[in-house]
Scaffold this active site. Structure first.
Site, short mmCIF file in Angstrom:
data_model
loop_
_atom_site.label_atom_id
_atom_site.label_comp_id
_atom_site.label_asym_id
_atom_site.label_seq_id
_atom_site.Cartn_x
_atom_site.Cartn_y
_atom_site.Cartn_z
N TYR A 46 7.76 22.23 8.06
CA TYR A 46 8.18 21.05 7.27
C TYR A 46 9.31 20.31 7.98
O TYR A 46 9.25 19.10 8.15
CB TYR A 46 8.63 21.48 5.86
CG TYR A 46 9.04 20.28 5.02
CD1 TYR A 46 8.08 19.43 4.50
CD2 TYR A 46 10.38 20.00 4.77
CE1 TYR A 46 8.43 18.32 3.74
CE2 TYR A 46 10.75 18.90 4.00
CZ TYR A 46 9.76 18.06 3.50
OH TYR A 46 10.12 16.96 2.77
N LEU A 57 0.86 -1.18 0.00
CA LEU A 57 0.00 0.00 0.00
C LEU A 57 0.90 1.23 0.00
O LEU A 57 1.73 1.40 0.90
CB LEU A 57 -0.89 0.01 1.25
CG LEU A 57 -1.67 1.31 1.50
CD1 LEU A 57 -2.63 1.63 0.36
CD2 LEU A 57 -2.44 1.23 2.82
N ASP A 113 -8.10 11.87 0.74
CA ASP A 113 -7.34 13.00 1.27
C ASP A 113 -6.87 12.59 2.66
O ASP A 113 -7.67 12.60 3.62
CB ASP A 113 -8.21 14.26 1.32
CG ASP A 113 -7.41 15.46 1.83
OD1 ASP A 113 -6.33 15.26 2.42
OD2 ASP A 113 -7.88 16.59 1.63
N LYS A 124 9.17 16.46 9.63
CA LYS A 124 10.03 15.34 9.22
C LYS A 124 10.88 14.85 10.39
O LYS A 124 11.23 13.67 10.46
CB LYS A 124 10.87 15.74 8.01
CG LYS A 124 10.04 16.02 6.75
CD LYS A 124 9.20 14.81 6.34
CE LYS A 124 8.41 15.01 5.07
NZ LYS A 124 7.64 13.84 4.66
N1 LIG Z 1 11.27 15.91 -3.43
C1 LIG Z 1 12.11 16.10 -2.44
O1 LIG Z 1 13.12 16.83 -2.55
C2 LIG Z 1 11.91 15.38 -1.14
C3 LIG Z 1 13.00 15.27 -0.27
C4 LIG Z 1 12.83 14.62 0.93
C5 LIG Z 1 11.60 14.08 1.26
N2 LIG Z 1 10.56 14.21 0.41
C6 LIG Z 1 9.25 13.65 0.81
O2 LIG Z 1 8.87 12.69 -0.14
C7 LIG Z 1 7.46 12.53 -0.10
C8 LIG Z 1 6.93 12.50 -1.52
O3 LIG Z 1 7.18 13.77 -2.11
P1 LIG Z 1 7.63 13.93 -3.63
O4 LIG Z 1 8.94 14.58 -3.63
O5 LIG Z 1 7.44 12.68 -4.37
O6 LIG Z 1 6.59 15.09 -4.06
P2 LIG Z 1 5.33 15.05 -5.05
O7 LIG Z 1 5.76 14.63 -6.40
O8 LIG Z 1 4.71 16.41 -4.89
O9 LIG Z 1 4.37 13.93 -4.41
C9 LIG Z 1 3.61 14.16 -3.25
C10 LIG Z 1 2.55 13.10 -3.14
O10 LIG Z 1 1.80 13.31 -1.92
C11 LIG Z 1 0.41 13.25 -2.24
N3 LIG Z 1 -0.35 14.06 -1.31
C12 LIG Z 1 -0.09 15.35 -0.93
N4 LIG Z 1 -1.06 15.77 -0.11
C13 LIG Z 1 -1.94 14.75 0.06
C14 LIG Z 1 -3.15 14.58 0.78
N5 LIG Z 1 -3.68 15.57 1.52
N6 LIG Z 1 -3.78 13.38 0.74
C15 LIG Z 1 -3.27 12.38 -0.01
N7 LIG Z 1 -2.13 12.47 -0.72
C16 LIG Z 1 -1.48 13.66 -0.70
C17 LIG Z 1 0.31 13.78 -3.66
O11 LIG Z 1 -0.85 13.28 -4.30
P3 LIG Z 1 -2.15 14.12 -4.69
O12 LIG Z 1 -1.74 15.54 -4.89
O13 LIG Z 1 -2.64 13.43 -5.93
O14 LIG Z 1 -3.07 13.93 -3.53
C18 LIG Z 1 1.55 13.16 -4.29
O15 LIG Z 1 1.28 11.85 -4.72
C19 LIG Z 1 6.92 13.69 0.75
O16 LIG Z 1 6.58 13.20 2.02
C20 LIG Z 1 8.11 14.64 0.84
O17 LIG Z 1 8.10 15.40 2.03
C21 LIG Z 1 10.68 14.84 -0.79
#
Ligand SMILES: NC(=O)c1ccc[n+]([C@@H]2O[C@H](COP(=O)([O-])OP(=O)(O)OC[C@H]3O[C@@H](n4cnc5c(N)ncnc54)[C@H](OP(=O)(O)O)[C@@H]3O)[C@@H](O)[C@H]2O)c1
Length: 263
Positions: A158, A17, A67, A162
């Site tokens: 943020y 999941l 959500d 984390k």
């Molecule tokens: N990119 C980076 O530099 C980075 C670095 C360290 C950690 N992270 C972490 O990695 C994780 C994934 O981020 P990403 O980089 O892949 O960014 P992303 O491409 O923006 O993906 C974020 C995902 O979270 C979902 N999401 C956001 N709000 C939501 C809600 N209220 N309910 C359900 N789903 C929700 C979005 O789906 P929908 O909008 O379709 O709901 C999307 O699938 C996050 O936790 C982020 O903090 C990212």
């Protein structure tokens, strides 16, 4: 009777999941675990994105639109997969926002805390009970290198969210280890990853990012190896190690400058 046989077949198949599966790291983890023989339950808010991804996966899939900033929707998600043999939970949904704490919208910051902290708390609590009962299963909490640093001015909530997730994961991992459980839990702590994260946060990275596919590969390898804190990049590993010896105030100030450059 036929129905019961079908249900038992579904139960024997292993499922992952994955929250936040509509984009970025979550989507890549879905591809990776599908290629490893897992069926995939995909969840996020954007149903069209989930449907596009599901069509490309070499696995059975189930699309669940929720959500997860809403507690009742987290609980509904758990119910939606009660007939599946979930062996892997990936808490990946999340987002960030950059700006001075008091200028960022309060509702948005609460929503960030709900999705980055409360949703993984609820889902981990529910699935861990099942995994412990079967003494089998794994949970991957997608935290961040931000979770390894003390504070993050200009991105305060943020970083705090984390740090919460990283700390929660480490504590549960120790409870599992001390109890002799076979269940695994890990926090993935990447630095910048090239996803839609920046568009959502309205920023540009000040450091070069890794690809989400590489990040997913490192995450799966770390989980296989029983690592509790998984840091994909050597430079981020070194940085987080070095900050342990620096005065806290200095680390917080340098982190703040780094975030300011993104705005
Ligand atoms: N990119 C980076 O530099 C980075 C670095 C360290 C950690 N992270 C972490 O990695 C994780 C994934 O981020 P990403 O980089 O892949 O960014 P992303 O491409 O923006 O993906 C974020 C995902 O979270 C979902 N999401 C956001 N709000 C939501 C809600 N209220 N309910 C359900 N789903 C929700 C979005 O789906 P929908 O909008 O379709 O709901 C999307 O699938 C996050 O936790 C982020 O903090 C990212």
């Amino acid at each position: 009777m036929v129905q019961r046989i079908e249900r038992s077949v579904i139960y024997m198949e292993k499922w992952a999941l994955i929250t936040g599966a509509s984009s970025g790291i979550g989507a890549e983890l879905a591809k990776l675990y599908a290629s490893r023989g897992y069926n995939i339950a995909l969840t996020a808010r954007r149903a069209d994105r989930l449907a596009d991804l599901a069509m490309k996966l070499p696995a059975k899939t189930r699309i669940l639109v929720h959500d997860l900033a809403d507690r009742e929707e987290c609980e509904a998600l758990y119910d939606d997969v009660s007939d599946l043999n979930i062996e892997l939970l990936v808490n990946c949904a999340g987002f960030g926002a950059v700006g001075k704490f008091e200028t960022l919208d309060l509702d948005r910051q609460i929503q960030m805390t709900d999705i980055n902290c409360v949703a993984p708390l609820i889902l981990t609590h529910m699935f861990l009970k099942d995994f412990k009962y079967r003494d089998k299963g794994a949970i991957l909490n997608v935290a961040s290198s931000a979770g390894l640093l003390p504070g993050g001015p200009n991105m305060a909530v943020y970083y705090a969210s984390k740090a919460y997730l990283t700390s929660l994961t480490s504590a549960i991992a120790e409870e599992l280890r001390a109890g002799g459980s076979s269940v695994k839990i890990a926090a993935l702590c990447p630095g910048p990853v090239d996803t839609e994260f920046n568009d959502v946060a309205g920023v540009k990275f000040s450091l070069k990012g890794i690809t989400p596919a590489y990040c997913a590969k490192c995450a799966a390898r770390g989980l296989d190896n029983g690592e509790v804190i998984i840091i994909p990049e050597e430079k981020i590993r070194l940085l987080s190690f070095a900050t342990r010896f620096a005065p806290r105030r200095l680390t917080v100030a340098v982190t703040g400058l780094q975030q300011k450059r993104k705005i």
